[in-house]
Design a protein around this motif. Structure first.
Motif: not given
Length: 123
Positions: A1-13, A65-77
């Protein structure tokens, strides 16, 4: 499976690694091919409202990126629990990861947002 990881500064996070795989990876490729990332980086998310209120002057890309970042947090939680919120979905017999589907939905809903309509031009 192909994937990519973006390292970004997300507002509020703050600084985050956001993972794109499966259909989200394909959609990110479309964003790159059509230069949608650069276009969204140049657009204020809330248009004129961003000039009135402090802390809302982020770009449309930052908002995505904030929307996608929240998805990452929900997954980890919820990782490793029976309440794993993102799950999977089968479409025509093929299984897709919920995180990938949600991120793709966010990208679709932001793609082309306001293009040739109400974009605020810098004066």
């Amino acid at each position: 499976m192909q994937s990519d990881t973006l390292k970004v500064t997300v507002p509020l996070l703050g600084l985050m690694n956001i993972n794109f795989f499966n259909v989200a990876y394909k959609m990110l490729g479309i964003y790159e091919e059509l230069e949608e990332i650069n276009r969204q980086k140049s657009m204020r998310h809330l248009g004129l409202i961003s000039t009135v209120f402090d802390n809302v002057s982020h770009s449309r890309w930052d908002y995505l990126m904030l929307q996608c970042g929240i998805t990452e947090l929900v997954k980890k939680m919820h990782a490793g629990t029976e309440y794993f919120a993102l799950g999977t979905i089968k479409i025509n017999g093929k299984e897709y990861d919920g995180e990938s589907i949600i991120k793709t939905w966010f990208m679709f809903s932001n793609f082309g947002h306001l293009k040739n309509t109400l974009e605020m031009k810098k004066q």
